[in-house]
Every structure is written in C-alpha cells, then in structure tokens.
Write a protein that holds these residues in place. Structure first.
Motif, PDB file in Angstrom:
ATOM      1  N   MET A   1       0.827  -1.275   0.094  1.00 19.79           N
ATOM      2  CA  MET A   1      -0.062   0.003   0.071  1.00 19.79           C
ATOM      3  C   MET A   1       0.759   1.197   0.031  1.00 19.79           C
ATOM      4  SD  MET A   1      -2.950   1.081   2.827  1.00 19.79           S
ATOM      5  CE  MET A   1      -4.035  -0.225   2.257  1.00 19.79           C
ATOM      6  N   ALA A   2       0.499   2.326  -0.914  1.00 18.39           N
ATOM      7  CA  ALA A   2       1.414   3.585  -0.833  1.00 18.39           C
ATOM      8  C   ALA A   2       0.980   4.120   0.482  1.00 18.39           C
ATOM      9  CB  ALA A   2       1.084   4.287  -2.117  1.00 18.39           C
ATOM     10  N   PRO A   3       2.166   4.960   0.726  1.00 20.29           N
ATOM     11  CA  PRO A   3       2.031   5.900   1.791  1.00 20.29           C
ATOM     12  C   PRO A   3       0.961   6.906   1.570  1.00 20.29           C
ATOM     13  CG  PRO A   3       3.604   6.753   0.677  1.00 20.29           C
ATOM     14  CD  PRO A   3       3.410   5.419  -0.036  1.00 20.29           C
ATOM     15  N   ASP A   4       0.333   7.871   2.533  1.00 23.41           N
ATOM     16  CA  ASP A   4      -0.435   9.099   2.425  1.00 23.41           C
ATOM     17  C   ASP A   4       0.597  10.026   2.165  1.00 23.41           C
ATOM     18  OD1 ASP A   4      -2.130  11.158   2.477  1.00 23.41           O
ATOM     19  OD2 ASP A   4      -3.433  10.379   4.328  1.00 23.41           O
ATOM     20  N   THR A   5       0.942  10.321   0.775  1.00 20.33           N
ATOM     21  CA  THR A   5       1.821  11.397   0.864  1.00 20.33           C
ATOM     22  C   THR A   5       1.590  12.826   0.949  1.00 20.33           C
ATOM     23  OG1 THR A   5       3.093  10.000  -0.866  1.00 20.33           O
ATOM     24  CG2 THR A   5       3.277  12.333  -1.185  1.00 20.33           C
ATOM     25  N   ALA A   6       0.280  12.901   0.662  1.00 20.87           N
ATOM     26  CA  ALA A   6      -0.239  14.355   0.801  1.00 20.87           C
ATOM     27  C   ALA A   6      -0.279  14.421   2.285  1.00 20.87           C
ATOM     28  CB  ALA A   6      -1.858  14.479   0.346  1.00 20.87           C
ATOM     29  N   ALA A   7      -0.673  13.643   3.166  1.00 21.83           N
ATOM     30  CA  ALA A   7      -0.699  13.977   4.570  1.00 21.83           C
ATOM     31  C   ALA A   7       0.695  14.089   5.132  1.00 21.83           C
ATOM     32  CB  ALA A   7      -1.513  12.747   5.440  1.00 21.83           C
ATOM     33  N   TYR A   8       1.810  13.233   4.490  1.00 25.29           N
ATOM     34  CA  TYR A   8       3.102  13.392   5.030  1.00 25.29           C
ATOM     35  C   TYR A   8       3.515  14.847   4.459  1.00 25.29           C
ATOM     36  CZ  TYR A   8       8.115  12.901   5.150  1.00 25.29           C
ATOM     37  OH  TYR A   8       9.560  13.234   5.222  1.00 25.29           O
ATOM     38  N   LEU A   9       3.591  15.366   3.658  1.00 27.04           N
ATOM     39  CA  LEU A   9       3.834  16.525   2.963  1.00 27.04           C
ATOM     40  C   LEU A   9       3.191  17.588   4.073  1.00 27.04           C
ATOM     41  CD1 LEU A   9       3.690  16.290  -0.856  1.00 27.04           C
ATOM     42  CD2 LEU A   9       5.632  16.166   0.590  1.00 27.04           C
ATOM     43  N   ALA A  10       2.089  17.504   4.332  1.00 28.65           N
ATOM     44  CA  ALA A  10       1.251  18.501   5.393  1.00 28.65           C
ATOM     45  C   ALA A  10       2.068  18.343   6.851  1.00 28.65           C
ATOM     46  CB  ALA A  10      -0.278  18.060   5.737  1.00 28.65           C
ATOM     47  N   ARG A  11       2.424  17.068   7.282  1.00 30.22           N
ATOM     48  CA  ARG A  11       2.955  16.790   8.340  1.00 30.22           C
ATOM     49  C   ARG A  11       4.467  17.630   8.673  1.00 30.22           C
ATOM     50  NH1 ARG A  11       4.847  15.853  13.390  1.00 30.22           N
ATOM     51  NH2 ARG A  11       5.042  13.919  14.045  1.00 30.22           N
ATOM     52  N   ILE A  12       5.169  17.536   7.404  1.00 29.57           N
ATOM     53  CA  ILE A  12       6.493  18.294   7.353  1.00 29.57           C
ATOM     54  C   ILE A  12       6.562  19.660   7.027  1.00 29.57           C
ATOM     55  CG2 ILE A  12       7.572  15.967   7.317  1.00 29.57           C
ATOM     56  CD1 ILE A  12       8.475  16.927   4.332  1.00 29.57           C
ATOM     57  N   ASP A  13       5.235  20.031   6.647  1.00 29.35           N
ATOM     58  CA  ASP A  13       4.862  21.723   6.347  1.00 29.35           C
ATOM     59  C   ASP A  13       5.567  21.937   4.855  1.00 29.35           C
ATOM     60  OD1 ASP A  13       3.770  23.995   6.462  1.00 29.35           O
ATOM     61  OD2 ASP A  13       5.386  25.099   7.481  1.00 29.35           O
ATOM     62  N   HIS A  14       5.682  20.823   4.080  1.00 29.11           N
ATOM     63  CA  HIS A  14       6.325  20.939   2.718  1.00 29.11           C
ATOM     64  C   HIS A  14       5.354  21.569   1.689  1.00 29.11           C
ATOM     65  CE1 HIS A  14       9.021  20.344  -0.660  1.00 29.11           C
ATOM     66  NE2 HIS A  14       8.004  19.921  -1.338  1.00 29.11           N
ATOM     67  N   ARG A  15       5.182  22.886   1.303  1.00 32.81           N
ATOM     68  CA  ARG A  15       4.461  23.402   0.521  1.00 32.81           C
ATOM     69  C   ARG A  15       4.876  23.726  -0.759  1.00 32.81           C
ATOM     70  NH1 ARG A  15       1.736  27.960   4.823  1.00 32.81           N
ATOM     71  NH2 ARG A  15       1.880  26.321   6.701  1.00 32.81           N
ATOM     72  N   SER A  16       5.842  23.385  -1.064  1.00 27.49           N
ATOM     73  CA  SER A  16       6.768  23.937  -2.752  1.00 27.49           C
ATOM     74  C   SER A  16       6.530  22.568  -3.415  1.00 27.49           C
ATOM     75  CB  SER A  16       8.171  24.236  -2.581  1.00 27.49           C
ATOM     76  OG  SER A  16       8.709  23.491  -1.894  1.00 27.49           O
ATOM     77  N   THR A  17       7.087  22.558  -4.545  1.00 28.28           N
ATOM     78  CA  THR A  17       7.241  21.462  -5.490  1.00 28.28           C
ATOM     79  C   THR A  17       7.311  20.257  -5.197  1.00 28.28           C
ATOM     80  OG1 THR A  17       7.842  20.839  -7.869  1.00 28.28           O
ATOM     81  CG2 THR A  17       9.506  22.186  -6.229  1.00 28.28           C
ATOM     82  N   VAL A  18       6.812  19.331  -5.701  1.00 25.41           N
ATOM     83  CA  VAL A  18       7.091  17.849  -5.202  1.00 25.41           C
ATOM     84  C   VAL A  18       7.830  17.142  -6.553  1.00 25.41           C
ATOM     85  CG1 VAL A  18       5.367  17.702  -3.542  1.00 25.41           C
ATOM     86  CG2 VAL A  18       4.778  17.151  -5.806  1.00 25.41           C
ATOM     87  N   GLU A  19       8.205  17.821  -7.302  1.00 23.05           N
ATOM     88  CA  GLU A  19       8.999  17.297  -8.617  1.00 23.05           C
ATOM     89  C   GLU A  19      10.398  16.539  -8.028  1.00 23.05           C
ATOM     90  OE1 GLU A  19       8.290  17.161 -12.075  1.00 23.05           O
ATOM     91  OE2 GLU A  19       6.537  17.934 -11.327  1.00 23.05           O
ATOM     92  N   PRO A  20      10.469  15.514  -8.586  1.00 31.31           N
ATOM     93  CA  PRO A  20      11.452  14.695  -7.857  1.00 31.31           C
ATOM     94  C   PRO A  20      13.033  15.168  -8.349  1.00 31.31           C
ATOM     95  CG  PRO A  20      10.608  13.377  -9.867  1.00 31.31           C
ATOM     96  CD  PRO A  20       9.825  14.521  -9.597  1.00 31.31           C
ATOM     97  N   THR A  21      13.456  16.332  -7.709  1.00 30.94           N
ATOM     98  CA  THR A  21      14.745  17.006  -8.025  1.00 30.94           C
ATOM     99  C   THR A  21      15.459  16.933  -6.885  1.00 30.94           C
ATOM    100  OG1 THR A  21      13.975  19.122  -7.434  1.00 30.94           O
ATOM    101  CG2 THR A  21      13.526  18.583  -9.760  1.00 30.94           C
ATOM    102  N   LEU A  22      16.749  17.300  -7.084  1.00 32.45           N
ATOM    103  CA  LEU A  22      17.812  17.409  -5.862  1.00 32.45           C
ATOM    104  C   LEU A  22      17.229  18.436  -4.979  1.00 32.45           C
ATOM    105  CD1 LEU A  22      20.224  16.317  -4.469  1.00 32.45           C
ATOM    106  CD2 LEU A  22      21.385  17.852  -5.974  1.00 32.45           C
ATOM    107  N   ASP A  23      16.746  19.563  -5.349  1.00 30.57           N
ATOM    108  CA  ASP A  23      16.385  20.588  -4.468  1.00 30.57           C
ATOM    109  C   ASP A  23      15.240  20.103  -3.701  1.00 30.57           C
ATOM    110  OD1 ASP A  23      18.301  22.372  -5.548  1.00 30.57           O
ATOM    111  OD2 ASP A  23      16.828  23.410  -6.733  1.00 30.57           O
ATOM    112  N   THR A  24      14.187  19.444  -4.406  1.00 33.33           N
ATOM    113  CA  THR A  24      13.016  18.725  -3.619  1.00 33.33           C
ATOM    114  C   THR A  24      13.554  17.842  -2.389  1.00 33.33           C
ATOM    115  OG1 THR A  24      11.598  19.221  -5.207  1.00 33.33           O
ATOM    116  CG2 THR A  24      10.930  17.648  -3.693  1.00 33.33           C
ATOM    117  N   LEU A  25      14.690  17.089  -2.883  1.00 35.33           N
ATOM    118  CA  LEU A  25      14.938  16.120  -1.731  1.00 35.33           C
ATOM    119  C   LEU A  25      15.578  16.867  -0.668  1.00 35.33           C
ATOM    120  CD1 LEU A  25      15.612  13.041  -1.150  1.00 35.33           C
ATOM    121  CD2 LEU A  25      17.816  13.277  -2.350  1.00 35.33           C
TER     122      LEU A  25
END
Length: 273
Positions: A1-25
């Motif tokens: 089962m996949a994670p709840d990625t949207a909830a995870y991003l909210a948990r860490i207060d990530h509000r910018s792009t989620v493109e898989p780049t080095l900056d995003t990492l």
C-alpha cells in the motif's frame, strides 16, 4: 500500500514543488528533520516495532504525530520518495558512534537510504533516523570528499563492509556508522527492527532517547539530560523529574503520547540511564 503522501507533506509543512529533483530532496529532508522527531517510546514502553509497511509507518509518524527510530523515520520517507518518483534502495548499517576502542561489534541494526534522483548522476545517502547526529542534508554516496550539510560537514570513507560515515566535530573526524551497499529486503529490516525494540539489553529498551534537528540547532534528550547544540556550543540542562521530561517530550518535541500507557512512570525508571 502506498503512503499517504499528501498527509506526510502536510506533516512536514512542505508547501513547494514535489517534482523529484535534488532541490526537492533537500527540502524534504530538512522538513522531516524539523517536524518528525527521533524517539524510542514504543520500545521503552514494551511495544515491539516490527511492522514497517507504508500503512503502519504513515499511521504512526504522520497521522498519530509520533516519531520513531531509524527503521521508521527512514522507512516512511523512503515510501514517500518512491511515490514521488525517486529511486530508493534500503541499506543496513552497523553503529560505531560513541563506541570506545575495542568495544564489541554492534549488529546490523541501522537503516539508511540510497536515493537516485532523476537526471542526477550517482546516488545520495539520506538518513533522517540517526538521532541527534543524523544527516541534516542528503550527501553524495561517494567516498572521499568533505560534504557540507545544513549543520556539520560529513564525509564517506571506504570500508570493508562498503562505506563508513564520519562527521567533523571540533576539528576531529568521528565515525558514526558503517554500512553495506547491498539492498536489504523488507523482511531483514523488520527482523532488525524487532530485535532493536525487544532485546532486553537493547539501548532503545532500557533508556529514553529523543532528538530533533531544527534549522539552527540539534536538540538531544537522553533520560533527564537535555543537550542543545547550536552555534558551535552546547547547553546542557538536567531536568528535575519525569514530569519535566514528559513536558519536553510533548512540548518541545511535539510527540503525542496518547495510548502509550503510563509514560511518566516508565520515564521515572530510566531518568539516569
């Protein structure tokens, strides 16, 4: 089962792009560092940690607003990175941090991630689960060069088991752990986590460890002892009681202890561990 990625991003207060780049990492690691603590309350309270599925880790670290140790922190981040389009290999390590010369060899009970970023050469070492001295930025999985993180500089050196990670503190290079470059199946990681959370003499079973890495400091709690490393110096605070420790856990570290039983009573037993 996949994670709840949207909830995870909210948990860490990530509000910018989620493109898989080095900056995003880099942004995801920083957000995880400052939002999801390292903690071992489950093992301390006699609760085994063996289910490392995306569903279990998301439920605990995201929805229940808990933290965890290496298998959990790196586990949930690994699932999210895969969901976002990164390549993720899970590796096993052997901790040597703060071990005196000649100490018995530790087991392979640390877990780190080797992350592939689309469009970037090589892989990156990602570790958000090494407690107070955890990496605060991804570094290239390359032996030799000194690599600066948001906090201290680190370097990887070749080791018979694969590689070893070192950090520089007060001009000294200190070893943290050594790890194999062989991808570990989930079943082996689950066994390592079960051992770490149930073995009677395991450090996570007999003592309290909590840590959080903010943008400008490292907050480390061990028993009643709170250390704040910032600006090249360290402030040490000795807490008076288990109640004071619990206040730090729920306040400073933001951990929800609901459903764990009498946490204060258990802390009182390990104040000086």
């Amino acid at each position: 089962m996949a994670p709840d990625t949207a909830a995870y991003l909210a948990r860490i207060d990530h509000r910018s792009t989620v493109e898989p780049t080095l900056d995003t990492l880099h942004a995801l690691v920083a957000g995880h560092n400052r939002s999801i603590p390292f903690e071992n309350l489950d093992p301390l309270m006699g609760i085994p940690v063996h289910d490392l599925s995306a569903q279990a880790l998301t439920a605990k670290l995201v929805h229940r607003r808990r933290g965890g140790y290496c298998y959990e922190n790196n586990g949930v981040l690994g699932y999210v990175l895969e969901d976002l389009g990164y390549g993720v290999d899970r590796l096993a390590g052997r901790v040597v941090w703060m071990q005196p010369p000649g100490a018995p060899q530790a087991g392979l009970t640390h877990n780190v991630l080797a992350v592939t970023v689309p469009g970037e050469e090589g892989r990156f070492l990602v570790d958000v689960g090494f407690g107070g001295q955890t990496l605060s930025s991804p570094i290239r999985l390359q032996a030799g060069p000194v690599q600066q993180t948001r906090h201290e500089p680190y370097r990887l050196v070749e080791h018979p088991e694969g590689m070893a990670l070192q950090t520089r503190i007060h001009d000294d290079w200190l070893p943290l752990y050594q790890f194999s470059l062989r991808t570990q199946p989930l079943v082996d990681l689950s066994i390592g986590s079960w051992y770490s959370s149930t073995y009677p003499d395991a450090v996570f079973v007999v003592g309290l460890s909590v840590a959080l890495v903010t943008d400008d400091a490292r907050w480390n709690l061990r028993g009643r002892n709170l250390a704040i490393h910032a600006g090249g110096g360290t402030e040490k605070i000795r807490l008076n009681s288990a109640a004071d420790v619990l206040d730090q856990i729920t306040g400073r570290f933001g951990i929800d202890v609901a459903g764990l039983g009498d946490v204060e009573a258990r802390i009182s037993q390990v104040l000086d561990s």
